[in-house]
Enzyme design. Structure first.
Site, PDB file in Angstrom:
ATOM      1  N   ASN A 163     -23.789 -17.262  27.465  1.00 54.63           N
ATOM      2  CA  ASN A 163     -23.793 -17.080  28.912  1.00 54.63           C
ATOM      3  C   ASN A 163     -25.101 -17.648  29.484  1.00 54.63           C
ATOM      4  O   ASN A 163     -25.124 -18.288  30.515  1.00 54.63           O
ATOM      5  CB  ASN A 163     -23.621 -15.604  29.238  1.00 54.63           C
ATOM      6  CG  ASN A 163     -23.377 -15.402  30.694  1.00 54.63           C
ATOM      7  OD1 ASN A 163     -22.722 -16.213  31.344  1.00 54.63           O
ATOM      8  ND2 ASN A 163     -23.941 -14.350  31.242  1.00 54.63           N
ATOM      9  N   GLU A 177     -29.966 -11.694  16.403  1.00 53.43           N
ATOM     10  CA  GLU A 177     -31.278 -11.362  16.956  1.00 53.43           C
ATOM     11  C   GLU A 177     -31.711  -9.953  16.555  1.00 53.43           C
ATOM     12  O   GLU A 177     -32.879  -9.704  16.291  1.00 53.43           O
ATOM     13  CB  GLU A 177     -31.239 -11.467  18.489  1.00 53.43           C
ATOM     14  CG  GLU A 177     -31.131 -12.906  18.965  1.00 53.43           C
ATOM     15  CD  GLU A 177     -30.540 -13.030  20.353  1.00 53.43           C
ATOM     16  OE1 GLU A 177     -29.322 -12.813  20.503  1.00 53.43           O
ATOM     17  OE2 GLU A 177     -31.290 -13.346  21.287  1.00 53.43           O
ATOM     18  N   HIS A 195     -34.892 -16.843  24.395  1.00 54.11           N
ATOM     19  CA  HIS A 195     -33.996 -16.835  23.212  1.00 54.11           C
ATOM     20  C   HIS A 195     -34.753 -17.125  21.914  1.00 54.11           C
ATOM     21  O   HIS A 195     -34.158 -17.555  20.926  1.00 54.11           O
ATOM     22  CB  HIS A 195     -32.882 -17.908  23.320  1.00 54.11           C
ATOM     23  CG  HIS A 195     -31.896 -17.692  24.410  1.00 54.11           C
ATOM     24  ND1 HIS A 195     -31.368 -18.740  25.131  1.00 54.11           N
ATOM     25  CD2 HIS A 195     -31.316 -16.579  24.883  1.00 54.11           C
ATOM     26  CE1 HIS A 195     -30.510 -18.279  26.017  1.00 54.11           C
ATOM     27  NE2 HIS A 195     -30.457 -16.960  25.889  1.00 54.11           N
ATOM     28  N   ARG A 209     -14.630 -19.444  28.253  1.00 56.63           N
ATOM     29  CA  ARG A 209     -13.216 -19.441  27.834  1.00 56.63           C
ATOM     30  C   ARG A 209     -12.287 -19.638  29.024  1.00 56.63           C
ATOM     31  O   ARG A 209     -11.331 -20.387  28.970  1.00 56.63           O
ATOM     32  CB  ARG A 209     -12.863 -18.093  27.181  1.00 56.63           C
ATOM     33  CG  ARG A 209     -13.147 -18.035  25.723  1.00 56.63           C
ATOM     34  CD  ARG A 209     -13.072 -16.631  25.236  1.00 56.63           C
ATOM     35  NE  ARG A 209     -14.072 -15.804  25.923  1.00 56.63           N
ATOM     36  CZ  ARG A 209     -14.500 -14.638  25.478  1.00 56.63           C
ATOM     37  NH1 ARG A 209     -13.988 -14.125  24.386  1.00 56.63           N
ATOM     38  NH2 ARG A 209     -15.414 -13.945  26.127  1.00 56.63           N
TER      39      ARG A 209
END
Ligand code: AMP
Length: 398
Positions: free
Chosen positions: A209, A384, A178, A283
């Site tokens: 996620n 990104e 990331h 969620r």
């Protein structure tokens, strides 16, 4: 200047076409079910989305279709592919490559050579690059690696306390992932604080996620929670994150599992899904917890607990923190989780304004710092693709 950003997965290929003259996305979309059918969604701002089932045998077919749509008389946004100045590729693992790199035979050969340590994400990224090389011969292309931003870590952060020869023999070390997202939000937080990143201590929390937290001191990554693979650190949608490593051989023996089966448990059956038994989607786990499901609540609590531990350890590592940033699907949207992570951290100088946090509109950057907090707290939507476009523009022009 127009830059096409490509993010190729095993059965999907996402794309965004940027007009860098005014930092605008002029078209974007996603090819799905590559190799198992084929579906494309093509979007242009202010126009109706185009969706179609089209057979996509491989990534070559997907790229050919993307270029056809981008230049289509009706659905397109450019007259010809000559208008695309360069293509940027998201590549999860750059191994020893420390910064975004121009695509050449040498770069590709190196990426092939590290597929062994990146078996899931390496091959599709290479396929995406190869497909673009075929469709657009001679077009400058740049690889932007998720690992690159973390390459400033010192050995004390990236060496595992295993026999040292495994590091030398198998390139077994912490890489971190990331990085493009952490780099983007770190840059934004420096702008929002009006202080150069080179003079700041920042903790960036990319919670989605897949989740990772990074400590950035004076512009350099000093630690990050993901490791040799993206399965270290926080519990994630389906990944376990930090566990006692000896659980692995124990379970393999007890359940008679092969390495691949064990890997599947750790990567696909654990995390929020494994603990809640409900879903990998935060969620849905939240909804189940709100409805009284104890295991769903426990799964969320484990994520909060680990996030606090990692943030606390990074404050200790950097001897303080000036700003904490939340980003990605959960970090940007789940106000309750942000509040819970920052609760009772005043001893570390971190206090969030819960009212501002609750009112921050989704999709916007907000300063969530409470009065009297030593550290500032922010939510900043990540981008990104824009970061990849910027690197591609810069490197292809050199
Ligand atoms: P990402 O991987 O960044 O796309 O993030 C995906 C994760 O964000 C999933 O677990 C989603 O459930 C979570 N997410 C998206 N919107 C929300 C929301 N409103 N509240 C909680 N989690 C959310």
């Amino acid at each position: 200047m127009k830059i096409l950003v490509v993010n190729a997965g095993s059965s999907s290929l996402k794309y965004q076409l940027f007009d860098m003259d005014d930092n605008r996305v002029i078209a974007k979309g996603n090819c799905e079910k590559i190799g198992i059918g084929g579906l494309i969604t093509h979007k242009r701002p202010g126009k109706e989305d185009y969706k179609a089932e089209v057979e996509l045998k491989d990534h070559d077919d997907a790229i050919a279709l993307v270029l056809k749509l981008l230049t289509d008389a009706e659905l397109g946004v450019i007259a010809s592919i000559d208008e695309i100045d360069a293509i940027g590729h998201r590549v999860a693992h750059g191994g020893k490559l420390k910064e975004s790199t121009l695509v050449s035979d040498e770069t590709l050969n190196y990426l092939y050579s590290i597929v062994g340590i990146n078996p899931l994400h390496g091959p599709p990224a290479i396929k995406g690059i190869e497909a673009c090389r075929k469709s657009c011969p001679g077009k400058p292309m740049v690889c932007v690696f998720d690992t690159a931003f973390h390459s400033t870590m010192e050995p004390v952060s990236y060496i595992y306390p295993l026999p040292y020869e495994y590091y030398e023999k198998f390139q077994l070390r912490r890489y971190g992932f990331h990085g493009t997202s952490h780099r983007y939000v770190a840059g934004r937080v420096s702008e929002m604080c009006g202080k150069p990143l080179s003079e700041m201590k920042v903790i960036t929390c990319h919670l989605g996620n897949g989740s990772s937290i990074t400590a950035i001191k004076n512009g350099k990554v000093v630690d990050t929670s993901m490791g040799f693979t993206p399965n270290e650190g926080l519990p994630m949608g389906t990944r376990c994150g930090n566990i006692d490593p000896t659980i692995v051989p124990y379970l393999m023996k007890e359940l008679n599992l092969t390495p691949a089966e064990m890997d599947n448990v750790l990567n696909k059956k654990s995390g929020l899904l494994g603990v809640s038994g409900v879903s990998s989607d935060c969620r849905e786990v939240n909804a189940a917890a709100d409805a009284g499901n104890e295991r769903a609540k426990l799964a969320i609590d484990l994520l909060i607990h680990e996030a606090k531990k990692i943030i606390g350890s990074y404050v200790a590592e950097m001897n303080g923190v000036d700003a904490i940033v939340f980003t990605a699907g959960i970090g940007e949207n789940d106000r309750g989780l942000r509040e819970a992570i920052c609760a009772d951290m005043d001893a570390l100088g971190i206090v969030m304004d819960n009212k501002v946090n609750a009112e921050c509109p989704r999709g916007e950057a907000c300063d969530l710092t409470a009065e009297g907090s030593r550290a500032r707290v922010f939510v900043i939507p990540t981008d990104e693709e824009y970061m990849i476009a910027l690197d591609t523009l810069k490197i292809s022009a050199q």
